[in-house]
Structure formats: C-alpha cells, structure tokens
Write a protein that holds these residues in place. Structure first.
Motif, PDB file in Angstrom:
ATOM      1  N   VAL A 106       0.842  -1.196   0.000  1.00  0.00           N
ATOM      2  CA  VAL A 106       0.000   0.000   0.000  1.00  0.00           C
ATOM      3  C   VAL A 106       0.883   1.254   0.000  1.00  0.00           C
ATOM      4  CG1 VAL A 106      -1.688   1.324   1.364  1.00  0.00           C
ATOM      5  CG2 VAL A 106      -1.973  -1.129   1.103  1.00  0.00           C
ATOM      6  N   GLU A 107       1.952   1.218   0.814  1.00  0.00           N
ATOM      7  CA  GLU A 107       2.865   2.361   0.852  1.00  0.00           C
ATOM      8  C   GLU A 107       3.539   2.561  -0.513  1.00  0.00           C
ATOM      9  OE1 GLU A 107       6.760   3.977   3.310  1.00  0.00           O
ATOM     10  OE2 GLU A 107       5.633   2.280   4.128  1.00  0.00           O
ATOM     11  N   ALA A 108       3.918   1.476  -1.167  1.00  0.00           N
ATOM     12  CA  ALA A 108       4.548   1.547  -2.494  1.00  0.00           C
ATOM     13  C   ALA A 108       3.561   2.094  -3.527  1.00  0.00           C
ATOM     14  CB  ALA A 108       5.048   0.175  -2.904  1.00  0.00           C
ATOM     15  N   GLU A 109       2.284   1.677  -3.455  1.00  0.00           N
ATOM     16  CA  GLU A 109       1.258   2.185  -4.376  1.00  0.00           C
ATOM     17  C   GLU A 109       1.109   3.701  -4.241  1.00  0.00           C
ATOM     18  OE1 GLU A 109      -2.258  -0.115  -3.383  1.00  0.00           O
ATOM     19  OE2 GLU A 109      -2.048  -1.272  -5.223  1.00  0.00           O
ATOM     20  N   MET A 110       1.121   4.196  -3.004  1.00  0.00           N
ATOM     21  CA  MET A 110       0.993   5.638  -2.778  1.00  0.00           C
ATOM     22  C   MET A 110       2.190   6.391  -3.376  1.00  0.00           C
ATOM     23  SD  MET A 110      -0.720   5.549   1.082  1.00  0.00           S
ATOM     24  CE  MET A 110       0.252   6.862   1.653  1.00  0.00           C
ATOM     25  N   GLN A 111       3.402   5.832  -3.197  1.00  0.00           N
ATOM     26  CA  GLN A 111       4.614   6.489  -3.740  1.00  0.00           C
ATOM     27  C   GLN A 111       4.567   6.541  -5.270  1.00  0.00           C
ATOM     28  OE1 GLN A 111       8.082   4.449  -2.288  1.00  0.00           O
ATOM     29  NE2 GLN A 111       7.944   5.363  -0.234  1.00  0.00           N
ATOM     30  N   ILE A 112       4.205   5.440  -5.889  1.00  0.00           N
ATOM     31  CA  ILE A 112       4.170   5.374  -7.356  1.00  0.00           C
ATOM     32  C   ILE A 112       3.063   6.268  -7.905  1.00  0.00           C
ATOM     33  CG2 ILE A 112       3.835   3.862  -9.349  1.00  0.00           C
ATOM     34  CD1 ILE A 112       6.531   3.547  -7.819  1.00  0.00           C
ATOM     35  N   LYS A 113       1.903   6.320  -7.234  1.00  0.00           N
ATOM     36  CA  LYS A 113       0.816   7.183  -7.679  1.00  0.00           C
ATOM     37  C   LYS A 113       1.262   8.651  -7.646  1.00  0.00           C
ATOM     38  CE  LYS A 113      -4.012   8.200  -6.669  1.00  0.00           C
ATOM     39  NZ  LYS A 113      -5.148   7.901  -5.769  1.00  0.00           N
ATOM     40  N   LYS A 114       1.935   9.024  -6.576  1.00  0.00           N
ATOM     41  CA  LYS A 114       2.432  10.383  -6.432  1.00  0.00           C
ATOM     42  C   LYS A 114       3.489  10.669  -7.487  1.00  0.00           C
ATOM     43  CE  LYS A 114       4.384  13.444  -2.947  1.00  0.00           C
ATOM     44  NZ  LYS A 114       4.883  13.524  -1.555  1.00  0.00           N
ATOM     45  N   LEU A 115       4.354   9.719  -7.750  1.00  0.00           N
ATOM     46  CA  LEU A 115       5.432   9.878  -8.736  1.00  0.00           C
ATOM     47  C   LEU A 115       4.880  10.055 -10.149  1.00  0.00           C
ATOM     48  CD1 LEU A 115       8.600   9.644  -9.150  1.00  0.00           C
ATOM     49  CD2 LEU A 115       8.128   7.296  -9.801  1.00  0.00           C
ATOM     50  N   LEU A 116       3.853   9.286 -10.505  1.00  0.00           N
ATOM     51  CA  LEU A 116       3.284   9.355 -11.856  1.00  0.00           C
ATOM     52  C   LEU A 116       2.420  10.595 -12.083  1.00  0.00           C
ATOM     53  CD1 LEU A 116       2.381   5.614 -12.496  1.00  0.00           C
ATOM     54  CD2 LEU A 116       4.312   6.912 -13.398  1.00  0.00           C
ATOM     55  N   LYS A 117       1.844  11.157 -11.043  1.00  0.00           N
ATOM     56  CA  LYS A 117       1.026  12.364 -11.201  1.00  0.00           C
ATOM     57  C   LYS A 117       1.891  13.608 -11.414  1.00  0.00           C
ATOM     58  CE  LYS A 117      -3.276  11.163  -9.034  1.00  0.00           C
ATOM     59  NZ  LYS A 117      -4.298  11.518  -8.048  1.00  0.00           N
ATOM     60  N   SER A 118       3.021  13.682 -10.795  1.00  0.00           N
ATOM     61  CA  SER A 118       3.841  14.907 -10.908  1.00  0.00           C
ATOM     62  C   SER A 118       4.781  14.894 -12.057  1.00  0.00           C
ATOM     63  CB  SER A 118       4.646  15.107  -9.639  1.00  0.00           C
ATOM     64  OG  SER A 118       5.452  13.977  -9.354  1.00  0.00           O
TER      65      SER A 118
END
Length: 118
Positions: A106-118
């Motif tokens: 779940v923590e990895a999903e949040m990091q990747i989601k944030k990375l792909l949006k910016s």
C-alpha cells in the motif's frame, strides 16, 4: 584685240583642283564617322513579389509556434504493477523484511501514484 583676249580666256579651260586619291578619301571617311548617341537604359519594371512554391516553403521552415508541453508517457497497467512491486521490495528491505507485506504494498502504491502524477 580686246575681243580676242576675251575669247582666249573663254577658250581656256578653268583650272581644276587635283583629284583626291581614293585611299585618302577612305581614311578621311573613317576618321569622320559620326558616333551614335548611346541608348538610354530602359526603365526597370516594378518588382512584383515572387510567388513562393508551396511545397518548398513548407519543407524548409515550419511556422514558428509555441512548443507543446512535454507529456509524460502514461504507464500501462503491467508497467505500473512492476514499479509498485519494486518499490514495495525496497520498503520491506528498509524495514528488515519484518512487518506486514500488505502495508509495504500500500505504501509503495501511494509512492508510485504520487510519482506518476507529478
């Protein structure tokens, strides 16, 4: 006698000038040839704008426009899954592989989601 004198003078041919030599006439004619006045240059026609060939002008230089903003390539589902998987591994490694793997994911999903949006 006076009359005789007048007849004598009338009978004498008039004194002629010596005839000019033909070569002298030619030389004189060459030196006296009248020069023709030089022709004035013709007025230049008004310049018309040249027609631009469509194919060449388009191929040479495109019209200057603002550059399009760079778009980030959208990650496909499989690529996104692999990114989350690798991030979850490094999060678990940082925690010494102790803990709940679902939380790491779940923590990895949040990091990747944030990375792909910016």
């Amino acid at each position: 006698m006076a009359e005789a004198k007048s007849t004598k003078s009338a009978s004498k041919p008039a004194a002629k000038k010596p005839a000019a030599k033909p070569m002298a006439k030619l030389a004189a004619a060459k030196n006296t040839v009248a020069k023709k006045p030089m022709a004035k240059p013709a007025a230049k026609p008004a310049m018309k704008p040249a027609a631009k060939p469509v194919a060449k002008s388009a191929a040479k230089k495109p019209v200057a426009t603002k550059p399009a903003p760079k778009k980030k390539a959208a990650a496909g589902a499989e690529e996104r899954y692999r990114m989350i998987e690798v991030a979850a591994y490094y999060i678990a490694e940082r925690n010494g592989f102790g803990g709940d793997p679902k939380l790491f994911w779940v923590e990895a999903e949040m990091q990747i989601k944030k990375l792909l949006k910016s």
